[in-house]
Design a protein around this motif. Structure first.
Motif, PDB file in Angstrom:
ATOM      1  N   ILE B 383       0.827  -1.216   0.000  1.00 37.70           N
ATOM      2  CA  ILE B 383       0.000   0.000   0.000  1.00 37.70           C
ATOM      3  C   ILE B 383       0.857   1.261   0.000  1.00 37.70           C
ATOM      4  N   GLN B 384       2.138   1.114  -0.360  1.00 37.85           N
ATOM      5  CA  GLN B 384       3.052   2.254  -0.389  1.00 37.85           C
ATOM      6  C   GLN B 384       2.505   3.441  -1.183  1.00 37.85           C
ATOM      7  N   ARG B 385       1.885   3.131  -2.323  1.00 33.52           N
ATOM      8  CA  ARG B 385       1.526   4.214  -3.236  1.00 33.52           C
ATOM      9  C   ARG B 385       0.114   4.737  -3.008  1.00 33.52           C
ATOM     10  N   CYS B 386      -0.525   4.319  -1.938  1.00 32.79           N
ATOM     11  CA  CYS B 386      -1.856   4.842  -1.632  1.00 32.79           C
ATOM     12  C   CYS B 386      -1.732   6.238  -1.026  1.00 32.79           C
ATOM     13  N   ASP B 387      -2.723   7.085  -1.329  1.00 33.00           N
ATOM     14  CA  ASP B 387      -2.668   8.461  -0.827  1.00 33.00           C
ATOM     15  C   ASP B 387      -3.091   8.529   0.639  1.00 33.00           C
ATOM     16  N   LYS B 388      -4.295   8.100   0.894  1.00 38.76           N
ATOM     17  CA  LYS B 388      -4.827   8.203   2.258  1.00 38.76           C
ATOM     18  C   LYS B 388      -5.126   6.805   2.763  1.00 38.76           C
ATOM     19  N   VAL B 389      -4.678   6.531   3.964  1.00 35.10           N
ATOM     20  CA  VAL B 389      -4.941   5.227   4.565  1.00 35.10           C
ATOM     21  C   VAL B 389      -5.782   5.445   5.813  1.00 35.10           C
ATOM     22  N   VAL B 390      -6.880   4.716   5.889  1.00 36.47           N
ATOM     23  CA  VAL B 390      -7.737   4.757   7.068  1.00 36.47           C
ATOM     24  C   VAL B 390      -7.647   3.387   7.713  1.00 36.47           C
ATOM     25  N   ALA B 391      -7.403   3.354   9.022  1.00 36.44           N
ATOM     26  CA  ALA B 391      -7.275   2.069   9.698  1.00 36.44           C
ATOM     27  C   ALA B 391      -8.318   1.969  10.790  1.00 36.44           C
ATOM     28  N   ILE B 392      -8.945   0.805  10.872  1.00 37.39           N
ATOM     29  CA  ILE B 392      -9.827   0.496  12.001  1.00 37.39           C
ATOM     30  C   ILE B 392      -9.221  -0.719  12.666  1.00 37.39           C
ATOM     31  N   ASN B 393      -8.838  -0.592  13.924  1.00 39.64           N
ATOM     32  CA  ASN B 393      -8.160  -1.690  14.580  1.00 39.64           C
ATOM     33  C   ASN B 393      -8.379  -1.616  16.079  1.00 39.64           C
ATOM     34  N   LEU B 394      -8.255  -2.762  16.728  1.00 40.42           N
ATOM     35  CA  LEU B 394      -8.407  -2.794  18.184  1.00 40.42           C
ATOM     36  C   LEU B 394      -7.111  -2.419  18.889  1.00 40.42           C
ATOM     37  N   ASP B 395      -5.981  -2.685  18.243  1.00 45.72           N
ATOM     38  CA  ASP B 395      -4.687  -2.508  18.889  1.00 45.72           C
ATOM     39  C   ASP B 395      -4.088  -1.157  18.510  1.00 45.72           C
ATOM     40  N   PRO B 396      -3.942  -0.238  19.451  1.00 45.79           N
ATOM     41  CA  PRO B 396      -3.396   1.076  19.091  1.00 45.79           C
ATOM     42  C   PRO B 396      -1.898   1.059  18.813  1.00 45.79           C
ATOM     43  N   GLY B 397      -1.230  -0.041  19.089  1.00 42.06           N
ATOM     44  CA  GLY B 397       0.224  -0.061  18.920  1.00 42.06           C
ATOM     45  C   GLY B 397       0.689  -0.702  17.628  1.00 42.06           C
ATOM     46  N   CYS B 398      -0.212  -1.131  16.756  1.00 43.75           N
ATOM     47  CA  CYS B 398       0.240  -1.892  15.589  1.00 43.75           C
ATOM     48  C   CYS B 398       0.765  -0.967  14.491  1.00 43.75           C
ATOM     49  N   ASP B 399       1.436  -1.579  13.524  1.00 50.32           N
ATOM     50  CA  ASP B 399       2.185  -0.793  12.539  1.00 50.32           C
ATOM     51  C   ASP B 399       1.299   0.011  11.601  1.00 50.32           C
ATOM     52  N   ILE B 400       0.122  -0.497  11.310  1.00 54.71           N
ATOM     53  CA  ILE B 400      -0.699   0.233  10.333  1.00 54.71           C
ATOM     54  C   ILE B 400      -1.162   1.569  10.919  1.00 54.71           C
ATOM     55  N   ILE B 401      -1.233   1.674  12.241  1.00 55.00           N
ATOM     56  CA  ILE B 401      -1.637   2.944  12.866  1.00 55.00           C
ATOM     57  C   ILE B 401      -0.606   4.023  12.544  1.00 55.00           C
ATOM     58  N   LYS B 402       0.675   3.593  12.491  1.00 51.19           N
ATOM     59  CA  LYS B 402       1.725   4.573  12.205  1.00 51.19           C
ATOM     60  C   LYS B 402       1.632   5.060  10.772  1.00 51.19           C
ATOM     61  N   ARG B 403       1.198   4.173   9.874  1.00 51.81           N
ATOM     62  CA  ARG B 403       1.103   4.538   8.467  1.00 51.81           C
ATOM     63  C   ARG B 403      -0.184   5.325   8.182  1.00 51.81           C
ATOM     64  N   ALA B 404      -1.222   5.090   8.993  1.00 46.83           N
ATOM     65  CA  ALA B 404      -2.556   5.596   8.651  1.00 46.83           C
ATOM     66  C   ALA B 404      -2.658   7.103   8.819  1.00 46.83           C
ATOM     67  N   ASP B 405      -3.442   7.711   7.954  1.00 47.13           N
ATOM     68  CA  ASP B 405      -3.737   9.132   8.094  1.00 47.13           C
ATOM     69  C   ASP B 405      -4.860   9.338   9.103  1.00 47.13           C
ATOM     70  N   LEU B 406      -5.718   8.349   9.184  1.00 46.61           N
ATOM     71  CA  LEU B 406      -6.788   8.392  10.186  1.00 46.61           C
ATOM     72  C   LEU B 406      -6.919   6.991  10.741  1.00 46.61           C
ATOM     73  N   ALA B 407      -6.771   6.875  12.045  1.00 44.72           N
ATOM     74  CA  ALA B 407      -6.913   5.566  12.667  1.00 44.72           C
ATOM     75  C   ALA B 407      -7.986   5.651  13.726  1.00 44.72           C
ATOM     76  N   VAL B 408      -8.880   4.673  13.722  1.00 41.07           N
ATOM     77  CA  VAL B 408      -9.924   4.619  14.737  1.00 41.07           C
ATOM     78  C   VAL B 408      -9.713   3.341  15.518  1.00 41.07           C
ATOM     79  N   ILE B 409      -9.541   3.479  16.828  1.00 40.34           N
ATOM     80  CA  ILE B 409      -9.325   2.315  17.671  1.00 40.34           C
ATOM     81  C   ILE B 409     -10.676   1.862  18.192  1.00 40.34           C
ATOM     82  N   GLY B 410     -11.042   0.652  17.889  1.00 39.74           N
ATOM     83  CA  GLY B 410     -12.326   0.161  18.364  1.00 39.74           C
ATOM     84  C   GLY B 410     -12.725  -1.098  17.626  1.00 39.74           C
ATOM     85  N   ASP B 411     -13.923  -1.565  17.922  1.00 42.58           N
ATOM     86  CA  ASP B 411     -14.398  -2.800  17.317  1.00 42.58           C
ATOM     87  C   ASP B 411     -14.830  -2.542  15.875  1.00 42.58           C
TER      88      ASP B 411
END
Lengths: 273, 434
Positions: B383-411
């Protein structure tokens, strides 16, 4: 019965398809050009849809054995004859084509986006549109319907999207890889088809003759240039994993709040339709 | 005040003695303790700079003393001016340009694309060739410009890309496929400013179309597929270019004409200077043309039919997705193409051709929504060449959160359900209004 027949005659339109000699990418042999064949396929689809449509195929260039074999590749797709505007090798194809199209005045001209030989700049459809003063639509995916002198088209956008356009005839449309794949060429009909050869006034393309042409060189790969003031920065750039730009992180929010933030971003990026 | 340096030997002695109870007070009185930690440099009594090597640096996480000589860090804490110190780009203002270079960027999605930035780099090279008489780069922008933020920042990003002047035309008749209106506007610019060069990106449906139209209108034989430009004194305009011809199988060397359509990576993007990006308005009004082409808008295409590599909006599911029916429903409602991480594919929830990542497809989406994906390095590569990354995840420490432009922690199930409800409600509301 009579009015019905009349109507059908009315429906059909004159379509001119411009074809060029292609070049096989690995062997370099003459063949039917990929995009032009797709253009002819599109014209044949219009003919199937609108009975009474007349397709005339045009090629401007010299006549010899290899080019004839390539042109017969198009004829084998289901045409009985084609017009060859004969001109010596290395002459400008635009003027004879403009003269011929102005004289025969077809309602729709279909071309490929760019040639596989010579300059291949893709300027020809634009030159025709400018000289004839007709509207031009590029990168066509399909023709939806033709009625009352207005054609409805689907234009291919990047990322697999499509756009619907309404264009008043006469018009020029150019096709590229998004158009339907050309059918196979049949050998027998291709042999039996005939050429109508017209000699034209042509002038040599002197500008092209002055340019230096060479086989394409591989383009240099772009290097990642690190401009850092200190050794520490250079080391960091070489060794460390690139850190995220630090996006927004929403913790301890209700699902609705989270969904709202996402919805806002999707709206901002305009991906929701 | 006299020029004689007055010494207080006792105070100096206290200042040197770090164990003296008055040490801090004396240092403060001498006015040398600015950084917060111990003083490492001070002016000695004879006008010689004295250094205390023991006071330099800070104790690192492993109890080892570290010295950071880049000047960014002192006494264990970063100074507040880190970003200001790093941004050392020169500000350039060109008031009296000798000539103009016009650039018409694509502005895909309202932002300068990588191709646009390369092209602006090329325009800068052409404009700055003669340091005595620099030219100015004029960008003609059609449609809405989003930039990287709001207000001032927009001009800043334009200036950082190397633009001196901006002509922004965002009337509604330039939206969509409007080559005739855009061509009329460019002709007006040509009449008013007469740029020496016109540069377009050779990208389908953007500059490739408009550039060729303008070239024919100006009666120029445009160079298309340009990938290299070099100075050449024999050429009429002082430049020679190498262009791809004949379906990419030929290199054509020719003098650079007034109109050129350049490929991506034709030059390095501007990164050392910052330009003014001053707004210009056209004096003469642009004649409105009666268009023979009517744009009926985009057609809804089946998102599942779009190839993953070129999809615009991808909803991607991973190990964290528990209810796949709800996931498929969400993709349908949002109109997103479905993707998956390797785990989801291996577990049989998604087809192999939907896998995103190093083994699967390298995607180029504008918006990539990762649901329940932790972000393995192979996936992040994809996903290197993607412009905006949105992540939905339960774990706030995972790697995609660092890459994401918007991360929502939750179910993820609940959040997706809420999102679907919101979109459906909005659509329903619109239909009622219409």
């Amino acid at each position: 019965m009579q009015p019905d027949l009349h109507q059908k005659q009315q429906q059909g339109i004159d379509v001119a398809v411009l074809v060029s000699i292609g070049r096989h990418p690995t062997t370099g042999r003459a063949r039917r050009a990929e995009q032009d064949a797709r253009g002819l396929e599109l014209a044949l689809a219009i003919e199937a849809e609108l009975p009474g449509t007349r397709i005339s195929m045009l090629h401007a260039g010299s006549q010899d054995d290899s080019s004839e074999a390539a042109l017969r590749g198009y004829l084998g797709m289901g045409l009985e004859s084609m017009t060859l505007l004969e001109q010596p090798e290395g002459s400008d194809a635009i003027l004879p084509l403009v003269e011929h199209l102005a004289a025969t005045s077809p309602q729709l001209v279909i071309t490929g986006a760019r040639a596989e030989r010579g300059e291949g700049s893709g300027l020809l459809p634009y030159a025709l549109a400018e000289h004839l003063g007709w509207p031009l639509v590029n990168s066509l995916a399909s023709v939806e319907k033709v009625e009352n002198g207005v054609v409805t088209l689907l234009q291919a956008l990047p990322r697999g999207q499509r756009r619907r356009l309404k264009v008043r005839l006469p018009a020029i449309i150019s096709v590229d890889e998004a158009a339907p794949v050309a059918r196979q060429s049949a050998f027998g009909p291709a042999r039996r088809a005939t050429f109508a050869i017209t000699t034209t006034t042509s002038e040599a393309d002197s500008e092209l003759a002055q340019w230096h042409l060479s086989p394409a060189r591989k383009r240099p790969k772009r290097l990642k240039i690190v401009k850092a003031a200190s050794a520490r920065d250079r080391f960091k750039a070489a060794a460390s994993k690139s850190e995220g730009k630090g996006g927004q992180v929403l913790t301890d929010v209700s699902p609705e709040q989270g969904a709202e933030a996402i919805y806002k971003l999707l709206k901002e990026e305009d991906v929701l339709r | 005040m006299s020029e004689i340096i007055r010494r207080d030997p006792r105070r100096e002695w206290i200042a040197r003695n770090r164990l003296h109870p008055d040490n801090a007070a004396v240092l403060a009185a001498l006015g040398v303790n600015r950084g917060g930690g111990a003083v490492s440099e001070w002016m000695g009594p004879n006008g010689v700079v004295r250094k205390d090597p023991r006071a330099i640096g800070f104790i690192g996480p492993n109890g080892v003393k570290r010295i950071d000589r880049s000047g960014l860090q002192q006494g264990g804490q970063a100074t507040a001016t880190t970003t200001a110190a790093r941004d050392s780009r020169r500000t350039v203002t060109i008031d009296q340009p000798a000539f103009l270079v016009a650039v018409v960027p694509d502005l895909t999605g309202g932002r300068l694309s990588g191709h646009d930035k390369d092209l602006l780099g090329l325009a800068r090279r052409v404009a700055d060739a003669d340091a005595e008489q620099p030219g100015a780069v004029v960008a003609i922008l059609f449609g809405e410009y989003k930039g990287e933020g709001g207000g001032e920042l927009k001009e800043q990003t334009l200036g950082e890309a190397g633009i001196d002047r901006v002509v922004h035309l965002d009337d509604e008749f330039y939206a969509g496929f409007a080559p005739e209106a855009r061509l009329a506007a460019l002709s007006a610019v040509e009449r008013e400013m007469t740029p020496r060069f016109w540069l377009f990106p050779d990208s389908p449906l953007g500059g490739a179309d408009l550039g060729r139209r303008l070239a024919l209108r100006l009666g120029e034989r445009a160079a298309t597929g340009v990938w290299q430009v070099e100075a050449d004194n024999e050429a009429s305009l002082g430049w020679r270019c190498t262009a791809r011809g004949a379906a990419g199988s030929l290199d054509i060397q020719r003098p650079l004409p007034r109109v050129a359509l350049a490929l991506a990576e034709c030059a390095e993007p501007v990164d050392e200077t910052r330009h003014a990006a001053e707004h210009l308005t056209l004096a003469a009004s642009i004649p409105t043309t009666l268009s023979r082409i009517e744009d009926l808008g985009q057609v809804a295409v089946d998102p599942a039919g779009v190839a993953l590599a070129e999809a615009e909006f991808i909803l991607s599911g991973g190990n964290g997705v528990k209810q796949w029916d709800a996931f498929h429903h969400a993709a349908k409602v949002l109109g997103a193409t479905e993707g998956a991480s390797r785990v989801a594919v291996d577990d049989g929830f998604m087809a192999r051709d939907r896998q995103v990542g190093a083994t699967g497809t390298w995607v180029t989406a504008r918006v990539y929504m990762a649901v329940g994906i932790s972000g393995a390095i192979q996936h992040l590569q994809g996903i290197q060449r993607c412009d905006k990354v949105v992540a939905i995840n339960l774990d706030p420490g995972c790697d995609i959160i660092k890459r994401a432009d918007l991360a929502v922690i939750g179910d993820s199930t609940q959040i997706l359900a809420a999102l679907v409800a919101m979109v459906e409600q909005q659509r329903g509301g619109q239909r009622d209004a219409a």
